[in-house]
Design a protein around this motif. Structure first.
Motif, PDB file in Angstrom:
ATOM      1  N   MET A 223       0.531  -1.166  -0.096  1.00  0.00           N
ATOM      2  CA  MET A 223       0.280  -0.245   0.010  1.00  0.00           C
ATOM      3  C   MET A 223       0.753   1.490  -0.247  1.00  0.00           C
ATOM      4  SD  MET A 223      -1.634  -0.338   4.248  1.00  0.00           S
ATOM      5  CE  MET A 223      -1.492  -1.455   4.155  1.00  0.00           C
ATOM      6  N   THR A 224       0.040   1.949  -0.745  1.00  0.00           N
ATOM      7  CA  THR A 224       0.962   3.568  -0.608  1.00  0.00           C
ATOM      8  C   THR A 224       0.431   4.039   0.061  1.00  0.00           C
ATOM      9  OG1 THR A 224       1.147   3.911  -2.536  1.00  0.00           O
ATOM     10  CG2 THR A 224       1.460   5.282  -1.415  1.00  0.00           C
ATOM     11  N   THR A 225       1.295   5.211   1.590  1.00  0.00           N
ATOM     12  CA  THR A 225       0.928   6.285   2.235  1.00  0.00           C
ATOM     13  C   THR A 225       1.440   7.890   1.875  1.00  0.00           C
ATOM     14  OG1 THR A 225       1.486   4.169   3.962  1.00  0.00           O
ATOM     15  CG2 THR A 225       0.900   7.110   5.174  1.00  0.00           C
ATOM     16  N   ILE A 226       0.230   8.607   1.882  1.00  0.00           N
ATOM     17  CA  ILE A 226      -0.113  10.168   2.132  1.00  0.00           C
ATOM     18  C   ILE A 226       0.008  11.222   2.808  1.00  0.00           C
ATOM     19  CG2 ILE A 226      -1.101  11.291   0.476  1.00  0.00           C
ATOM     20  CD1 ILE A 226      -1.466   8.993  -1.651  1.00  0.00           C
ATOM     21  N   SER A 227       0.434  11.471   3.247  1.00  0.00           N
ATOM     22  CA  SER A 227       0.036  12.449   4.072  1.00  0.00           C
ATOM     23  C   SER A 227      -1.182  13.991   4.433  1.00  0.00           C
ATOM     24  CB  SER A 227       1.726  13.247   4.560  1.00  0.00           C
ATOM     25  OG  SER A 227       2.305  13.008   5.399  1.00  0.00           O
ATOM     26  N   VAL A 228      -2.576  13.345   4.635  1.00  0.00           N
ATOM     27  CA  VAL A 228      -3.286  14.395   4.379  1.00  0.00           C
ATOM     28  C   VAL A 228      -3.798  15.445   5.278  1.00  0.00           C
ATOM     29  CG1 VAL A 228      -4.007  13.134   2.154  1.00  0.00           C
ATOM     30  CG2 VAL A 228      -4.765  13.027   4.921  1.00  0.00           C
ATOM     31  N   LYS A 229      -4.770  16.500   5.090  1.00  0.00           N
ATOM     32  CA  LYS A 229      -4.875  17.240   6.228  1.00  0.00           C
ATOM     33  C   LYS A 229      -7.113  17.490   6.134  1.00  0.00           C
ATOM     34  CE  LYS A 229      -2.675  20.853   6.943  1.00  0.00           C
ATOM     35  NZ  LYS A 229      -2.014  21.977   7.073  1.00  0.00           N
ATOM     36  N   GLY A 230      -7.463  16.801   7.099  1.00  0.00           N
ATOM     37  CA  GLY A 230      -9.031  17.942   7.086  1.00  0.00           C
ATOM     38  C   GLY A 230      -8.661  19.050   6.572  1.00  0.00           C
ATOM     39  N   GLY A 231     -10.665  19.291   5.700  1.00  0.00           N
ATOM     40  CA  GLY A 231     -11.078  19.779   4.961  1.00  0.00           C
ATOM     41  C   GLY A 231     -10.918  20.897   5.866  1.00  0.00           C
ATOM     42  N   PHE A 232     -12.247  20.842   7.251  1.00  0.00           N
ATOM     43  CA  PHE A 232     -12.416  21.803   8.056  1.00  0.00           C
ATOM     44  C   PHE A 232     -11.515  21.870   9.151  1.00  0.00           C
ATOM     45  CE2 PHE A 232     -16.202  20.374   4.779  1.00  0.00           C
ATOM     46  CZ  PHE A 232     -16.089  21.427   5.572  1.00  0.00           C
ATOM     47  N   THR A 233     -11.342  20.248   9.623  1.00  0.00           N
ATOM     48  CA  THR A 233     -10.250  20.653  11.372  1.00  0.00           C
ATOM     49  C   THR A 233      -9.217  20.953  11.003  1.00  0.00           C
ATOM     50  OG1 THR A 233      -9.614  18.364  11.117  1.00  0.00           O
ATOM     51  CG2 THR A 233     -11.691  18.704  11.876  1.00  0.00           C
ATOM     52  N   ASN A 234      -8.315  21.030   9.463  1.00  0.00           N
ATOM     53  CA  ASN A 234      -6.947  21.162   9.212  1.00  0.00           C
ATOM     54  C   ASN A 234      -6.012  20.359  10.355  1.00  0.00           C
ATOM     55  OD1 ASN A 234      -6.848  23.792   7.686  1.00  0.00           O
ATOM     56  ND2 ASN A 234      -7.537  24.755   8.825  1.00  0.00           N
ATOM     57  N   GLU A 235      -6.738  18.976  10.371  1.00  0.00           N
ATOM     58  CA  GLU A 235      -6.254  17.898  11.801  1.00  0.00           C
ATOM     59  C   GLU A 235      -5.111  17.203  10.858  1.00  0.00           C
ATOM     60  OE1 GLU A 235      -7.463  14.018  14.671  1.00  0.00           O
ATOM     61  OE2 GLU A 235      -8.517  15.363  13.195  1.00  0.00           O
ATOM     62  N   PRO A 236      -4.443  16.918  10.712  1.00  0.00           N
ATOM     63  CA  PRO A 236      -3.129  15.839   9.916  1.00  0.00           C
ATOM     64  C   PRO A 236      -3.554  14.282  10.340  1.00  0.00           C
ATOM     65  CG  PRO A 236      -2.000  16.735  12.293  1.00  0.00           C
ATOM     66  CD  PRO A 236      -3.118  17.403  12.579  1.00  0.00           C
ATOM     67  N   LYS A 237      -3.497  13.734   8.889  1.00  0.00           N
ATOM     68  CA  LYS A 237      -3.876  12.788   8.924  1.00  0.00           C
ATOM     69  C   LYS A 237      -3.360  11.875   7.753  1.00  0.00           C
ATOM     70  CE  LYS A 237      -9.004  12.817  10.248  1.00  0.00           C
ATOM     71  NZ  LYS A 237     -10.316  12.951   9.904  1.00  0.00           N
ATOM     72  N   GLU A 238      -3.230  10.155   8.166  1.00  0.00           N
ATOM     73  CA  GLU A 238      -2.441   9.822   6.796  1.00  0.00           C
ATOM     74  C   GLU A 238      -3.611   8.952   5.113  1.00  0.00           C
ATOM     75  OE1 GLU A 238       0.576   7.752   8.029  1.00  0.00           O
ATOM     76  OE2 GLU A 238       1.548   8.780   7.662  1.00  0.00           O
ATOM     77  N   MET A 239      -3.811   8.848   4.840  1.00  0.00           N
ATOM     78  CA  MET A 239      -4.376   8.253   3.507  1.00  0.00           C
ATOM     79  C   MET A 239      -3.721   7.176   3.481  1.00  0.00           C
ATOM     80  SD  MET A 239      -6.064   9.468  -0.080  1.00  0.00           S
ATOM     81  CE  MET A 239      -4.998   9.809  -0.967  1.00  0.00           C
ATOM     82  N   LEU A 240      -4.356   5.932   3.201  1.00  0.00           N
ATOM     83  CA  LEU A 240      -4.187   4.721   2.453  1.00  0.00           C
ATOM     84  C   LEU A 240      -4.048   4.262   1.685  1.00  0.00           C
ATOM     85  CD1 LEU A 240      -4.065   2.395   6.018  1.00  0.00           C
ATOM     86  CD2 LEU A 240      -2.188   3.807   5.219  1.00  0.00           C
ATOM     87  N   MET A 241      -4.028   3.969   0.514  1.00  0.00           N
ATOM     88  CA  MET A 241      -3.924   3.523  -0.830  1.00  0.00           C
ATOM     89  C   MET A 241      -3.718   1.849  -0.889  1.00  0.00           C
ATOM     90  SD  MET A 241      -3.995   5.423  -4.023  1.00  0.00           S
ATOM     91  CE  MET A 241      -1.863   4.857  -4.901  1.00  0.00           C
ATOM     92  N   ILE A 242      -5.110   1.531  -0.970  1.00  0.00           N
ATOM     93  CA  ILE A 242      -4.405  -0.212  -1.858  1.00  0.00           C
ATOM     94  C   ILE A 242      -5.280  -1.115  -2.562  1.00  0.00           C
ATOM     95  CG2 ILE A 242      -6.273  -0.818   0.002  1.00  0.00           C
ATOM     96  CD1 ILE A 242      -4.225  -3.207   1.006  1.00  0.00           C
ATOM     97  N   VAL A 243      -4.567  -1.253  -3.833  1.00  0.00           N
ATOM     98  CA  VAL A 243      -5.779  -2.032  -4.616  1.00  0.00           C
ATOM     99  C   VAL A 243      -6.019  -3.570  -4.107  1.00  0.00           C
ATOM    100  CG1 VAL A 243      -5.989  -2.876  -6.799  1.00  0.00           C
ATOM    101  CG2 VAL A 243      -4.596  -0.578  -5.638  1.00  0.00           C
ATOM    102  N   ILE A 244      -6.885  -3.990  -4.196  1.00  0.00           N
ATOM    103  CA  ILE A 244      -7.274  -5.024  -3.803  1.00  0.00           C
ATOM    104  C   ILE A 244      -8.237  -6.205  -4.764  1.00  0.00           C
ATOM    105  CG2 ILE A 244      -7.361  -5.261  -1.174  1.00  0.00           C
ATOM    106  CD1 ILE A 244      -9.986  -4.891  -1.239  1.00  0.00           C
ATOM    107  N   THR A 245      -8.421  -7.297  -5.018  1.00  0.00           N
ATOM    108  CA  THR A 245      -9.149  -7.928  -5.566  1.00  0.00           C
ATOM    109  C   THR A 245     -10.959  -7.839  -4.917  1.00  0.00           C
ATOM    110  OG1 THR A 245      -9.078 -10.433  -4.730  1.00  0.00           O
ATOM    111  CG2 THR A 245      -7.646  -9.638  -6.231  1.00  0.00           C
ATOM    112  N   ARG A 246     -11.388  -8.252  -5.443  1.00  0.00           N
ATOM    113  CA  ARG A 246     -13.251  -7.844  -4.475  1.00  0.00           C
ATOM    114  C   ARG A 246     -13.248  -9.465  -4.059  1.00  0.00           C
ATOM    115  NH1 ARG A 246     -17.991 -11.002  -8.721  1.00  0.00           N
ATOM    116  NH2 ARG A 246     -16.606 -13.595  -9.222  1.00  0.00           N
TER     117      ARG A 246
END
Length: 280
Positions: A223-246
């Motif tokens: 998986m890939t980890t991307i640093s993101v920020k909340g649009g309303f709270t500006n709180e730092p979070k992380e987004m995990l991107m993963i490709v899976i099968t059904r």
């Protein structure tokens, strides 16, 4: 955990029963064929019965056809997925043998449509709970794990053989109604679960470390980890991107609920992948 496994067995049992009902009460009496290994078992059973002095039922053939792919699945795919898939096959074969073959309607179109719908409901809920009905599902899982080949080609090839064989041997009308069954089944499965072979999940979480460990422990995926920020709270979070099968969607959903129920997850279809797909 035990309660979840019991629910899974119940869902698999209901799915196997619905598939047997679809075959014995709608598709087999109308000489309309299902997809995948079920359709192959139907076709071989019909050929053996009509052109030889022997008789092999669809239930027995379905069980026999699934033995080699189950062995491969056990070795290459994973024990949990294979066990539930084999349970589904055994129960479906049993129900096919126990339930009588009885014609509900003489209208071939009604048989094709209702047979396709009932079978698809069984398949859809089985997939939704992280199992499969065996056969081509195990083959698809094996190919996606090992070689990342387009499994749709194999589904299309097998179903094409079934349709063309049915047309040559028993008339093209049967083949055309088989196409109706396949189309209806696809649409219903898509509505219940997903017909897409590969999916991308974007998971926005505050517990990325724990979530990554849990996902890696269960799924053979990077998986890939991307640093993101909340649009309303500006709180730092992380987004995990993963490709899976059904087939892995159920496990991923359960992991997210257990580790971070508040995570925001977006799952959508993936039409193509370039580069590495599985975790080495």
């Amino acid at each position: 955990m035990v309660v979840m496994e019991m629910k899974k067995v119940i869902v698999v049992t209901i799915g196997a029963f619905l598939n047997a009902v679809a075959l014995n009460y709608f598709l087999i009496p109308a000489n309309v064929y299902s997809s995948g290994f079920s359709g192959a078992a139907q076709l071989i059973s019909k050929i053996v019965t009509d052109y030889t002095p022997f008789t092999l039922t669809t239930g027995i053939l379905l069980f026999l056809l699934n033995i080699p792919v189950t062995i491969l699945g056990w070795k290459k795919v994973g024990k949990s997925f294979t066990i539930y898939s084999f349970i589904s096959v055994v129960l479906m074969s049993l129900f096919l043998e126990v339930l009588p073959i009885q014609q509900v309607s003489k209208d071939i179109l009604l048989n094709a449509v209702f047979g396709g719908v009932i079978a698809a409901v069984g398949v859809g809920f089985t997939l939704k709970w992280g199992a499969s009905t065996g056969g081509m599902d195990i083959v698809a899982m094996l190919l996606s794990r090992r070689k990342d080949k387009p499994v749709g080609t194999y589904f299309f090839t097998l179903n094409s053989i079934i349709i063309l064989s049915a047309g040559f041997l028993f008339g093209w009308e049967k083949a055309l109604y088989t196409l109706v069954t396949l189309y209806v089944s696809t649409r219903v499965i898509d509505a219940i679960h997903t017909r897409h072979e590969k999916l991308t999940a974007l998971i926005i979480t505050k517990n990325s470390t724990e979530l990554k460990k849990a996902i890696h422990a269960k799924l053979v995926r990077g998986m890939t980890t991307i640093s993101v920020k909340g649009g309303f709270t500006n709180e730092p979070k992380e987004m995990l991107m993963i490709v899976i099968t059904r087939y892995e969607l159920f496990d991923l959903e359960r992991i997210i609920k257990e580790v971070d129920p508040g995570a925001f997850t977006n799952v959508f279809q993936t039409t193509g992948i370039y580069g590495f797909f599985r975790k080495d």
